[in-house]
Design a protein around this motif. Structure first.
Motif, PDB file in Angstrom:
ATOM      1  N   GLU A  26       0.831  -1.201   0.000  1.00 61.63           N
ATOM      2  CA  GLU A  26       0.000   0.000   0.000  1.00 61.63           C
ATOM      3  C   GLU A  26       0.868   1.254   0.000  1.00 61.63           C
ATOM      4  OE1 GLU A  26      -2.706  -0.229   3.260  1.00 61.63           O
ATOM      5  OE2 GLU A  26      -3.739  -1.983   2.460  1.00 61.63           O
ATOM      6  N   LYS A  27       1.943   1.249   0.764  1.00 63.16           N
ATOM      7  CA  LYS A  27       2.836   2.400   0.800  1.00 63.16           C
ATOM      8  C   LYS A  27       3.479   2.604  -0.568  1.00 63.16           C
ATOM      9  CE  LYS A  27       3.908   2.175   5.706  1.00 63.16           C
ATOM     10  NZ  LYS A  27       4.964   1.913   6.709  1.00 63.16           N
ATOM     11  N   TYR A  28       3.858   1.515  -1.244  1.00 62.66           N
ATOM     12  CA  TYR A  28       4.475   1.612  -2.564  1.00 62.66           C
ATOM     13  C   TYR A  28       3.483   2.167  -3.574  1.00 62.66           C
ATOM     14  CZ  TYR A  28       6.977   0.266  -6.780  1.00 62.66           C
ATOM     15  OH  TYR A  28       7.603   0.281  -7.990  1.00 62.66           O
ATOM     16  N   GLU A  29       2.230   1.712  -3.526  1.00 65.26           N
ATOM     17  CA  GLU A  29       1.210   2.227  -4.439  1.00 65.26           C
ATOM     18  C   GLU A  29       0.945   3.706  -4.184  1.00 65.26           C
ATOM     19  OE1 GLU A  29      -2.207  -0.258  -4.096  1.00 65.26           O
ATOM     20  OE2 GLU A  29      -1.180  -2.002  -4.933  1.00 65.26           O
ATOM     21  N   ASN A  30       0.912   4.115  -2.926  1.00 64.53           N
ATOM     22  CA  ASN A  30       0.726   5.533  -2.596  1.00 64.53           C
ATOM     23  C   ASN A  30       1.892   6.359  -3.121  1.00 64.53           C
ATOM     24  OD1 ASN A  30      -1.715   5.118  -1.353  1.00 64.53           O
ATOM     25  ND2 ASN A  30      -0.850   4.986   0.703  1.00 64.53           N
ATOM     26  N   PHE A  31       3.110   5.812  -2.997  1.00 62.81           N
ATOM     27  CA  PHE A  31       4.290   6.511  -3.496  1.00 62.81           C
ATOM     28  C   PHE A  31       4.197   6.709  -5.006  1.00 62.81           C
ATOM     29  CE2 PHE A  31       8.508   6.098  -5.445  1.00 62.81           C
ATOM     30  CZ  PHE A  31       9.077   7.280  -4.985  1.00 62.81           C
ATOM     31  N   LEU A  32       3.776   5.660  -5.737  1.00 66.59           N
ATOM     32  CA  LEU A  32       3.653   5.768  -7.191  1.00 66.59           C
ATOM     33  C   LEU A  32       2.594   6.787  -7.585  1.00 66.59           C
ATOM     34  CD1 LEU A  32       3.967   2.058  -8.376  1.00 66.59           C
ATOM     35  CD2 LEU A  32       5.674   3.872  -8.499  1.00 66.59           C
ATOM     36  N   LEU A  33       1.484   6.815  -6.857  1.00 60.57           N
ATOM     37  CA  LEU A  33       0.432   7.785  -7.142  1.00 60.57           C
ATOM     38  C   LEU A  33       0.932   9.205  -6.912  1.00 60.57           C
ATOM     39  CD1 LEU A  33      -2.489   8.359  -7.901  1.00 60.57           C
ATOM     40  CD2 LEU A  33      -3.070   8.123  -5.490  1.00 60.57           C
ATOM     41  N   LYS A  34       1.639   9.432  -5.820  1.00 62.46           N
ATOM     42  CA  LYS A  34       2.187  10.764  -5.547  1.00 62.46           C
ATOM     43  C   LYS A  34       3.192  11.159  -6.610  1.00 62.46           C
ATOM     44  CE  LYS A  34       1.511  10.504  -0.574  1.00 62.46           C
ATOM     45  NZ  LYS A  34       2.165  10.368   0.740  1.00 62.46           N
ATOM     46  N   LEU A  35       3.995  10.212  -7.069  1.00 66.37           N
ATOM     47  CA  LEU A  35       4.975  10.491  -8.108  1.00 66.37           C
ATOM     48  C   LEU A  35       4.286  10.886  -9.418  1.00 66.37           C
ATOM     49  CD1 LEU A  35       7.977  10.520  -8.816  1.00 66.37           C
ATOM     50  CD2 LEU A  35       7.746   8.118  -9.458  1.00 66.37           C
ATOM     51  N   GLU A  36       3.196  10.215  -9.768  1.00 72.16           N
ATOM     52  CA  GLU A  36       2.448  10.574 -10.970  1.00 72.16           C
ATOM     53  C   GLU A  36       1.856  11.972 -10.860  1.00 72.16           C
ATOM     54  OE1 GLU A  36      -0.475   7.657 -11.909  1.00 72.16           O
ATOM     55  OE2 GLU A  36       0.997   6.040 -12.079  1.00 72.16           O
ATOM     56  N   ILE A  37       1.380  12.327  -9.675  1.00 73.16           N
ATOM     57  CA  ILE A  37       0.814  13.659  -9.469  1.00 73.16           C
ATOM     58  C   ILE A  37       1.886  14.726  -9.630  1.00 73.16           C
ATOM     59  CG2 ILE A  37      -0.215  15.201  -7.744  1.00 73.16           C
ATOM     60  CD1 ILE A  37      -1.734  12.710  -6.698  1.00 73.16           C
ATOM     61  N   VAL A  38       3.056  14.484  -9.057  1.00 72.62           N
ATOM     62  CA  VAL A  38       4.150  15.446  -9.169  1.00 72.62           C
ATOM     63  C   VAL A  38       4.580  15.591 -10.626  1.00 72.62           C
ATOM     64  CG1 VAL A  38       6.576  15.834  -8.586  1.00 72.62           C
ATOM     65  CG2 VAL A  38       4.966  15.160  -6.815  1.00 72.62           C
ATOM     66  N   GLU A  39       4.673  14.486 -11.349  1.00 74.32           N
ATOM     67  CA  GLU A  39       5.056  14.550 -12.755  1.00 74.32           C
ATOM     68  C   GLU A  39       4.010  15.303 -13.570  1.00 74.32           C
ATOM     69  OE1 GLU A  39       5.699  10.534 -13.941  1.00 74.32           O
ATOM     70  OE2 GLU A  39       7.704  10.455 -13.083  1.00 74.32           O
ATOM     71  N   ALA A  40       2.744  15.111 -13.253  1.00 73.45           N
ATOM     72  CA  ALA A  40       1.688  15.824 -13.975  1.00 73.45           C
ATOM     73  C   ALA A  40       1.769  17.321 -13.717  1.00 73.45           C
ATOM     74  CB  ALA A  40       0.325  15.280 -13.570  1.00 73.45           C
ATOM     75  N   LEU A  41       2.076  17.704 -12.496  1.00 75.62           N
ATOM     76  CA  LEU A  41       2.204  19.121 -12.172  1.00 75.62           C
ATOM     77  C   LEU A  41       3.445  19.734 -12.802  1.00 75.62           C
ATOM     78  CD1 LEU A  41       1.160  19.090  -8.421  1.00 75.62           C
ATOM     79  CD2 LEU A  41      -0.155  19.990 -10.340  1.00 75.62           C
ATOM     80  N   ALA A  42       4.488  18.934 -12.988  1.00 77.09           N
ATOM     81  CA  ALA A  42       5.728  19.443 -13.547  1.00 77.09           C
ATOM     82  C   ALA A  42       5.639  19.648 -15.059  1.00 77.09           C
ATOM     83  CB  ALA A  42       6.873  18.484 -13.238  1.00 77.09           C
ATOM     84  N   ASP A  43       4.776  18.916 -15.738  1.00 76.73           N
ATOM     85  CA  ASP A  43       4.617  19.079 -17.184  1.00 76.73           C
ATOM     86  C   ASP A  43       3.957  20.413 -17.482  1.00 76.73           C
ATOM     87  OD1 ASP A  43       5.727  16.652 -17.760  1.00 76.73           O
ATOM     88  OD2 ASP A  43       3.803  15.604 -17.911  1.00 76.73           O
ATOM     89  N   SER A  44       4.374  21.006 -18.596  1.00 80.66           N
ATOM     90  CA  SER A  44       3.719  22.250 -18.998  1.00 80.66           C
ATOM     91  C   SER A  44       2.370  21.924 -19.620  1.00 80.66           C
ATOM     92  CB  SER A  44       4.600  23.005 -19.989  1.00 80.66           C
ATOM     93  OG  SER A  44       4.763  22.242 -21.158  1.00 80.66           O
ATOM     94  N   GLU A  45       1.472  22.888 -19.604  1.00 79.64           N
ATOM     95  CA  GLU A  45       0.131  22.642 -20.116  1.00 79.64           C
ATOM     96  C   GLU A  45       0.099  22.620 -21.636  1.00 79.64           C
ATOM     97  OE1 GLU A  45      -2.778  25.204 -18.436  1.00 79.64           O
ATOM     98  OE2 GLU A  45      -2.205  24.713 -16.385  1.00 79.64           O
ATOM     99  N   ASN A  46       0.961  23.369 -22.265  1.00 83.86           N
ATOM    100  CA  ASN A  46       1.009  23.425 -23.725  1.00 83.86           C
ATOM    101  C   ASN A  46       2.403  23.033 -24.200  1.00 83.86           C
ATOM    102  OD1 ASN A  46      -1.641  24.407 -23.944  1.00 83.86           O
ATOM    103  ND2 ASN A  46      -0.933  26.471 -23.438  1.00 83.86           N
ATOM    104  N   PRO A  47       2.717  21.751 -24.194  1.00 86.57           N
ATOM    105  CA  PRO A  47       4.066  21.356 -24.609  1.00 86.57           C
ATOM    106  C   PRO A  47       4.266  21.549 -26.110  1.00 86.57           C
ATOM    107  CG  PRO A  47       2.707  19.431 -24.274  1.00 86.57           C
ATOM    108  CD  PRO A  47       1.901  20.620 -23.839  1.00 86.57           C
TER     109      PRO A  47
END
Length: 70
Positions: A26-47
């Motif tokens: 469960e901790k590993y799955e939560n970590f992966l979800l948080k990582l996906e959220i951070v990556e989504a926020l780091a991407d620009s909206e209009n690449p």
């Protein structure tokens, strides 16, 4: 009587290890979800796509055929 005590201790140890393993998953799955959220926020909206080399794909910014688009 000693056999029963050993059996109970072994079953208890197995149960504890299973519980620890499930909590780790469960901790590993939560970590992966948080990582996906951070990556989504780091991407620009209009690449802006980048096109490399000559090939068979259409480049979205020009009419040149390229190998791959980033």
């Amino acid at each position: 009587m000693k056999k029963y005590i050993k059996f109970i201790i072994i079953c208890f140890a197995i149960a504890i290890s299973c519980i620890i393993n499930l909590e780790g998953d469960e901790k590993y799955e939560n970590f992966l979800l948080k990582l996906e959220i951070v990556e989504a926020l780091a991407d620009s909206e209009n690449p802006e796509p980048y096109c490399y080399h000559l090939g068979s794909l259409d480049c979205p910014t020009s009419t040149i055929k390229v190998k791959y688009v980033l």
